[in-house]
Design an enzyme around this catalytic site. Structure first.
Site, PDB file in Angstrom:
ATOM      1  N   HIS A 153       0.837  -1.223   0.000  1.00 54.64           N
ATOM      2  CA  HIS A 153       0.000   0.000   0.000  1.00 54.64           C
ATOM      3  C   HIS A 153       0.864   1.263   0.000  1.00 54.64           C
ATOM      4  CE1 HIS A 153      -3.326  -2.698   1.324  1.00 54.64           C
ATOM      5  NE2 HIS A 153      -2.359  -3.258   2.029  1.00 54.64           N
ATOM      6  N   SER A 274      14.957  20.883 -16.415  1.00 57.20           N
ATOM      7  CA  SER A 274      13.763  21.696 -16.621  1.00 57.20           C
ATOM      8  C   SER A 274      14.186  22.981 -17.305  1.00 57.20           C
ATOM      9  CB  SER A 274      13.120  22.010 -15.270  1.00 57.20           C
ATOM     10  OG  SER A 274      12.323  23.171 -15.364  1.00 57.20           O
ATOM     11  N   LYS A 280      16.189  21.021 -11.249  1.00 59.63           N
ATOM     12  CA  LYS A 280      15.507  19.770 -11.567  1.00 59.63           C
ATOM     13  C   LYS A 280      16.379  18.750 -12.283  1.00 59.63           C
ATOM     14  CE  LYS A 280      11.789  18.783 -10.898  1.00 59.63           C
ATOM     15  NZ  LYS A 280      10.489  19.179 -11.476  1.00 59.63           N
ATOM     16  N   GLU A 287       9.314   7.822 -16.638  1.00 60.17           N
ATOM     17  CA  GLU A 287       7.968   8.376 -16.864  1.00 60.17           C
ATOM     18  C   GLU A 287       7.446   8.027 -18.258  1.00 60.17           C
ATOM     19  OE1 GLU A 287       7.506  12.560 -15.117  1.00 60.17           O
ATOM     20  OE2 GLU A 287       9.655  12.218 -15.124  1.00 60.17           O
TER      21      GLU A 287
END
Ligand code: ARG
Length: 454
Positions: A153, A274, A280, A287
């Protein structure tokens, strides 16, 4: 190819609508391979002389070399790869070329081409899967002692070796590769010689063709042979499942690479920045892998939908099998290769892992097991430990630092040896059953994979 029947030129829009050569040109090697074997079968059937068969072979080889070299011009007005190659062959060698299609239809031709093509593709994808397994095993082997919290979980559950977590994906990829092998086995049956639907009056030796083309046997129903694409669905299904696994691995990688977890750092080569935020470093490979799972699922559903309403046998709808296949193949191929590269260059942050695993709550179950060993029924032990966990949460005192009286008040079965429960290496070493993450088990599984993948 069919000019005899028609008096008018085809509409340009229809040509544009129905051509497939802009994508099925990729089948050219397999199409040529099929035609080389087929012309030999025509010679055996007495349709071609040895010279005619030789002219066909020479012509096809020449065309193949030109396509290889990027010098061949495919014409969309010739619809597909099959007609492009045959038309060019006939333009070059004349009459023997015009005999090549005797007893053959593009229906059995495309069925054999795709099978030959997919057979090669599957071998390639399986080796890519192996390379990713090796990268996972390599990363696991370099950090054998690192322990992280295991999660259910997405809540901290129990400690596991980081290697054990990575090896879970090695097991999944192994089943993925096995699914592909299984699919290749069922696919490896020759449809050529089935003609358009009902075979041919020309006596084609199909067993000979099967041997020439490396098939394990021949299809036993000409209608089935030209009309089903179940093998393509199976492949798309296997690739969709592999995509699902890679997507889950991606989710782990994304979490691990975050400041909150910090268990791994991806290399500069495998991350992106970024355009706005200078700090970043984004895990875009993971992804995009997660994102591309959508098209892998979509391609499967797309082909299943194309096929579901088709009457026997071949229908032109079936030409729509290729783009989903090619797309899933390309997607998986690049993803697997890139993933192997990314993991090989990833760094593990053992300090962050050690910090996370210091949480004594990870061993709450072991504390209950301690009571069980002292004769307390598990349900009762669970409740006792639950109360101690609640006390720890209320007072802010870590579970393993609660006063001795608190422990004894909770259960008389607690003795002085309870502190040992919180030693992580000991806790892991006790997990000895097959598949559990004792250090010895994880080491043995690492060795197993190193040998199996070598
Ligand atoms: N390009 C076609 C396909 O991929 C080849 C078979 C065409 N057969 C036909 N009867 N039009 O399905």
């Amino acid at each position: 190819m069919w000019k005899g029947r028609f008096a008018e030129e085809q509409s340009d829009l229809l040509k544009q609508f129905s051509e497939s050569v802009s994508f099925d040109w990729r089948l050219y090697k397999h199409d040529i391979r099929g035609s080389l074997a087929y012309s030999a079968a025509l010679e055996r059937a007495g349709i071609l002389t040895a010279e005619e068969r030789e002219a066909i072979h020479a012509g096809l080889r020449e065309i193949e070399a030109e396509i290889d070299a990027g010098k061949f011009e495919f014409r969309t007005d010739l619809e597909d790869v099959h007609m492009n190659i045959e038309a060019e062959l006939t333009r070059r060698i004349g009459k023997p070329g015009a005999k090549l299609h005797t007893g053959r239809s593009r229906n059995d031709q495309v069925a054999v081409d795709i099978r030959l093509y997919l057979r090669d593709v599957i071998a390639g994808i399986r080796s890519r899967m192996q390379a990713l397994q090796l990268a996972l095993v390599g990363l696991a082997g370099r950090h054998e002692d690192v322990v992280i919290p295991g999660y259910t979980h997405l809540q901290r559950a129990q400690p596991v070796y980081f290697a054990h977590h990575l090896l879970a994906y090695v097991e999944m990829l192994d089943r993925d590769a096995d699914r592909l092998a299984d699919c290749a086995r069922r696919m490896n049956v020759l449809p050529l010689g089935s003609g358009a639907i009902a075979g041919s009056t020309i006596p084609i030796d199909r067993e000979f063709l099967a041997r020439e083309l490396g098939f394990d046997g021949v299809t036993q129903n000409s209608m089935d042979a030209v009309s089903d694409r179940d093998f393509a669905c199976e492949l798309l299904g296997a690739l969709a499942i592999c995509g699902m696994h890679l997507s889950r691995l991606s989710e782990d990688v994304i979490l691990w690479a975050s400041a909150e977890f910090g268990f791994i750092e991806l290399s500069d080569r495998h991350t992106t920045g970024s355009s706005l935020m200078p700090q970043k470093k984004n895990p875009d490979i993971a992804e995009l892998t997660r994102g591309k799972t959508g098209r892998l699922y979509g391609n499967l559903v797309s082909l299943l939908t194309v096929l579901k309403g088709l009457p026997m046998t071949y229908n032109r709808d079936m030409q729509e099998d290729k783009e989903p296949l090619f797309d899933s193949i390309d997607t998986i191929d690049l993803t697997l290769a890139l993933y192997a590269e990314m993991l090989a260059a990833a760094k593990v942050n053992a300090t962050r892992a050690a910090e996370a695993v210091r949480d004594p709550l990870l061993l709450a179950t072991d504390l209950a097991d301690y009571l069980v060993r002292k004769g307390v029924p598990f349900r009762e032990a669970h409740e006792v430990v639950g109360k101690l966990v609640g006390e720890a949460a209320r007072t802010g005192v870590p579970l393993n630092e609660l006063p001795a009286e608190t422990y004894r008040e909770a259960s008389a079965a607690f003795g002085d040896d309870v502190a040992q429960v919180f030693d992580i290496p000991t806790a892991l070493a006790a997990r000895k059953a097959a598949g559990a993450p004792s250090a010895a088990n994880v080491r043995a599984r690492l060795e197993h994979w190193k040998a199996a993948l070598a």
